[in-house]
Design an enzyme around this catalytic site. Structure first.
Site, mmCIF file in Angstrom:
data_model
loop_
_atom_site.group_PDB
_atom_site.id
_atom_site.type_symbol
_atom_site.label_atom_id
_atom_site.label_comp_id
_atom_site.label_asym_id
_atom_site.label_seq_id
_atom_site.Cartn_x
_atom_site.Cartn_y
_atom_site.Cartn_z
ATOM 1 C CD GLN A 247 -2.986 -4.224 6.493
ATOM 2 O OE1 GLN A 247 -2.734 -3.518 5.665
ATOM 3 N NE2 GLN A 247 -3.883 -5.193 6.707
ATOM 4 C CG ASP B 222 -9.839 -0.091 5.100
ATOM 5 O OD1 ASP B 222 -9.553 -0.817 3.764
ATOM 6 O OD2 ASP B 222 -9.184 -0.822 6.077
ATOM 7 C CE LYS C 165 -3.784 -2.701 2.047
ATOM 8 N NZ LYS C 165 -4.501 -3.056 3.589
#
Ligand code: NAP
Length: 295
Positions: free
Chosen positions: A98, A121, A54
């Site tokens: 994450q 997200d 990422k």
């Protein structure tokens, strides 16, 4: 006839070009550089690889990339302080914590501390609710990637029977909402569903997000169906090596389906690029600029 293989890598590469071009335009016209912060707690090898990819993609596209790393035994208070600091930092437009977090940390509390405008997200209750209301700007990345592949390979999915196996917050639930918004007739299945093979055989679009290697069998697939395999499972390949397989028995399903995503190189390839697109959208929204239509 073997199915068309849905090339997520190629689609993702095209989208990446477009996002990089829009990013360059934003910089030139408005002096705006989208900023993406990644937060990694602990040293889970798979999470380390995901975060590294990422960050690399963000930098290659022209974003500012900020990375925060905490040890596996970091306290809830330390993590919340980092998330709050990033939420308050005007040069950070998107924050990616994450997951999964180490077991002693409370994921829900971390999401609650995240500014929903920076939740790239799309996991906060605010963004999940906006999706349900049909008003979301930030859509969960993997489901968004699946919809882009369906748009490219199937086109209009109105009236088609779609089955989503798996009901996670990360994938299954938002994917079902997006399919419904695109006018598919959606069934959601999970570990308590009865007669999964029977449900699958009705599906024009079968989406598997279970986390069990090759769980969906070839004879579950309706001839000509589009099969979207979200699963990423590491299995033993012998010699101490491992390989990645999906949730669908690819070799068998490919003989029956009309189109199918491979693992790797299918859905997974789209997820990172959709994260970048969300960061671009978040940067424009936070700067009062029109939202880009890079995709
Ligand atoms: P998850 O949170 O573990 O959810 C798994 C879902 O599968 C649950 O809803 C579960 O049902 C259902 N399930 C489990 N066993 C089942 C069975 N025997 N029959 C029917 N349903 C069953 O997983 P996730 O986060 O959604 O991820 C699923 C897979 O997708 C994993 O392999 C993950 O690595 C992969 N993934 C890939 C990407 C990508 O970028 N490509 C992104 C996200 C996830 P219950 O709710 O009843 O327990």
């Amino acid at each position: 006839m073997a199915a068309t293989v849905i090339d997520g890598k190629a689609s993702a590469a095209r989208l990446r070009e477009k996002i990089a071009a829009v990013t360059a335009e934003l910089k030139a016209a408005h002096g705006l550089q989208p900023g993406l912060a990644t937060v990694l707690v602990g040293n889970d090898p798979a999470s380390e690889v995901y975060v590294r990819n990422k960050r690399k993609t963000a930098e290659a596209i022209g974003f500012k990339s900020i990375h925060v790393e905490l040890p596996a035994d970091a306290s809830q208070a330390e993590l919340l302080a980092q998330v709050k600091a990033l939420s308050a930092d005007a040069s950070v437009h998107g924050i990616l914590v994450q997951l999964p977090l180490p077991k002693h940390l409370d994921e829900a509390a971390v999401l609650d501390a995240l500014d929903p405008a920076k939740d790239v997200d799309a996991l906060t209750p605010t963004n999940a609710g906006l999706l349900l209301s049909g008003r979301a700007h930030l859509v969960s990345c993997t489901p968004a990637g699946v919809m882009l592949l369906l748009k490219e390979y199937v086109g209009d999915i109105a009236g088609k029977e779609a089955l989503v196996i798996g009901r996670s917050l990360l994938f299954g639930k938002p994917a079902a909402q997006l399919l419904l918004a695109a006018n598919a007739t959606v069934t959601m299945a999970h570990s308590r569903s009865r007669d999964l093979p029977g449900l699958a055989r009705r599906a024009d679009i079968l989406v598997a997000a279970i986390g069990k290697p090759e769980f969906v069998k070839g004879d579950w697939i309706k001839p000509g169906a589009t099969v979207i395999d979200v699963g990423i499972n590491r299995v033993d390949a012998g010699d101490g090596k491992y390989k990645l397989v999906g949730d669908v028995d690819y070799a068998a399903a490919r003989e029956v389906a009309g189109a199918i995503t491979p693992v790797p190189g299918g859905v997974g390839a789209m997820t990172i690029i959709c994260l970048m697109h969300n960061t671009l959208i978040a940067a424009c929204a936070q700067s009062g600029l029109p939202l880009p239509t890079a995709l």
